[in-house]
Design a protein around this motif. Structure first.
Motif, mmCIF file in Angstrom:
data_model
loop_
_atom_site.group_PDB
_atom_site.id
_atom_site.type_symbol
_atom_site.label_atom_id
_atom_site.label_comp_id
_atom_site.label_asym_id
_atom_site.label_seq_id
_atom_site.Cartn_x
_atom_site.Cartn_y
_atom_site.Cartn_z
ATOM 1 N N PRO A 98 47.130 11.496 -48.176
ATOM 2 C CA PRO A 98 46.240 11.269 -49.319
ATOM 3 C C PRO A 98 46.678 10.079 -50.180
ATOM 4 C CG PRO A 98 47.529 13.264 -49.647
ATOM 5 C CD PRO A 98 47.814 12.777 -48.268
ATOM 6 N N ASP A 99 47.975 9.757 -50.159
ATOM 7 C CA ASP A 99 48.417 8.624 -50.953
ATOM 8 C C ASP A 99 47.866 7.303 -50.395
ATOM 9 O OD1 ASP A 99 49.938 9.058 -48.703
ATOM 10 O OD2 ASP A 99 51.779 8.199 -49.546
ATOM 11 N N VAL A 100 47.664 7.224 -49.055
ATOM 12 C CA VAL A 100 47.051 6.029 -48.467
ATOM 13 C C VAL A 100 45.579 5.958 -48.851
ATOM 14 C CG1 VAL A 100 46.449 4.905 -46.286
ATOM 15 C CG2 VAL A 100 48.663 5.996 -46.542
ATOM 16 N N MET A 101 44.912 7.093 -48.885
ATOM 17 C CA MET A 101 43.483 7.115 -49.174
ATOM 18 C C MET A 101 43.195 6.841 -50.654
ATOM 19 S SD MET A 101 42.180 7.621 -46.254
ATOM 20 C CE MET A 101 40.571 8.316 -46.191
ATOM 21 N N THR A 102 44.151 7.127 -51.541
ATOM 22 C CA THR A 102 43.902 6.932 -52.967
ATOM 23 C C THR A 102 44.370 5.579 -53.490
ATOM 24 O OG1 THR A 102 45.987 8.048 -53.467
ATOM 25 C CG2 THR A 102 43.973 9.402 -53.477
ATOM 26 N N THR A 103 45.043 4.817 -52.680
ATOM 27 C CA THR A 103 45.475 3.496 -53.152
ATOM 28 C C THR A 103 44.266 2.595 -53.347
ATOM 29 O OG1 THR A 103 45.798 2.731 -50.884
ATOM 30 C CG2 THR A 103 47.719 3.622 -52.007
ATOM 31 N N THR A 104 44.327 1.782 -54.367
ATOM 32 C CA THR A 104 43.218 0.859 -54.620
ATOM 33 C C THR A 104 43.408 -0.405 -53.807
ATOM 34 O OG1 THR A 104 44.379 -0.058 -56.516
ATOM 35 C CG2 THR A 104 42.801 1.721 -56.946
ATOM 36 N N VAL A 105 42.317 -0.862 -53.247
ATOM 37 C CA VAL A 105 42.351 -2.044 -52.408
ATOM 38 C C VAL A 105 42.054 -3.274 -53.259
ATOM 39 C CG1 VAL A 105 41.336 -3.178 -50.404
ATOM 40 C CG2 VAL A 105 41.687 -0.723 -50.387
ATOM 41 N N SER A 106 40.921 -3.261 -53.942
ATOM 42 C CA SER A 106 40.572 -4.378 -54.824
ATOM 43 C C SER A 106 39.600 -3.882 -55.881
ATOM 44 C CB SER A 106 39.964 -5.538 -54.040
ATOM 45 O OG SER A 106 38.732 -5.152 -53.499
ATOM 46 N N ASP A 107 39.833 -4.302 -57.088
ATOM 47 C CA ASP A 107 38.950 -3.976 -58.222
ATOM 48 C C ASP A 107 38.718 -2.478 -58.379
ATOM 49 O OD1 ASP A 107 38.735 -6.650 -58.868
ATOM 50 O OD2 ASP A 107 36.890 -6.906 -57.682
ATOM 51 N N GLY A 108 39.704 -1.653 -58.128
ATOM 52 C CA GLY A 108 39.619 -0.216 -58.351
ATOM 53 C C GLY A 108 38.898 0.547 -57.255
ATOM 54 N N VAL A 109 38.626 -0.061 -56.108
ATOM 55 C CA VAL A 109 37.967 0.619 -54.992
ATOM 56 C C VAL A 109 39.065 1.257 -54.125
ATOM 57 C CG1 VAL A 109 36.503 0.360 -52.963
ATOM 58 C CG2 VAL A 109 36.056 -1.022 -54.995
ATOM 59 N N PRO A 110 39.028 2.599 -53.991
ATOM 60 C CA PRO A 110 40.072 3.237 -53.181
ATOM 61 C C PRO A 110 39.890 2.967 -51.681
ATOM 62 C CG PRO A 110 38.581 4.890 -54.074
ATOM 63 C CD PRO A 110 38.158 3.568 -54.637
ATOM 64 N N ALA A 111 40.987 3.026 -50.945
ATOM 65 C CA ALA A 111 40.957 2.772 -49.497
ATOM 66 C C ALA A 111 40.142 3.843 -48.777
ATOM 67 C CB ALA A 111 42.375 2.721 -48.958
ATOM 68 N N GLY A 112 40.162 5.077 -49.272
ATOM 69 C CA GLY A 112 39.389 6.155 -48.649
ATOM 70 C C GLY A 112 37.898 5.877 -48.673
ATOM 71 N N LEU A 113 37.418 5.317 -49.787
ATOM 72 C CA LEU A 113 35.993 4.975 -49.880
ATOM 73 C C LEU A 113 35.645 3.853 -48.904
ATOM 74 C CD1 LEU A 113 33.278 5.409 -51.245
ATOM 75 C CD2 LEU A 113 33.974 3.730 -52.962
#
Length: 162
Positions: free
Chosen positions: A103-118
């Motif tokens: 879950p920590d990988v999925m909740t990290t933000t990629v850019s501008d607050g968009v999580p990796a899970g999304l």
């Protein structure tokens, strides 16, 4: 004087009670089943035995059901299904495993607050399209030429009467 009510039989009547040939003697040799002489019937109303079937001419090519191209077609189609299925289901399984165990990988933000899970969830649609495109690509390049060759051969066999 006695009178006989039945007149004597005219000479045109056969002397035997039935006008059919008599049965062969049980002491005579039995006809061979391989002889070409006509079979003698036990009863006059018995139908004649059927003639043995004539041998059919063999086709120049083995019939389609025994053709090795069908095995090649099944193998190509099997690989096509596996490739497309593993592309789509593999990505979906990766997304589920990351969601459950990382879950920590999925909740990290990629850019501008968009999580990796999304982002990974939104990528499922393009990956599904990729699987469909891969399925069509392998169908056109590997499966369809084999199927066309089998179809043409089946048409030729049907015209020949095989």
């Amino acid at each position: 004087m006695s009178h006989d009510p039945y007149p004597p039989a005219p000479s045109s009547y056969p002397s035997a009670p039935y006008p059919y040939p008599s049965a062969p003697s049980p002491y005579s040799s039995a006809p061979s089943p391989y002889s070409s002489a006509p079979a003698q019937l036990t009863y006059p109303w018995q139908p004649l035995p059927p003639e043995p079937p004539r041998p059919r001419p063999r086709p120049h090519r083995t019939p389609l059901g025994h053709h090795s191209d069908l095995r090649v077609l099944r193998t190509a189609y099997r690989w096509q299904r596996r490739t497309a299925t593993l592309t789509a289901l593999g990505y979906f399984t990766l997304f589920l495993v990351l969601s459950a165990f990382a879950p920590d990988v999925m909740t990290t933000t990629v850019s501008d607050g968009v999580p990796a899970g999304l982002l990974l969830a939104l990528l499922q649609l393009p990956v599904t399209w990729l699987a469909i495109a891969l399925y069509e690509h392998t169908a056109r390049r590997q499966v369809d030429p084999i199927a066309d060759r089998i179809r043409k051969q089946a048409e030729l066999d049907a015209r020949r009467g095989a």
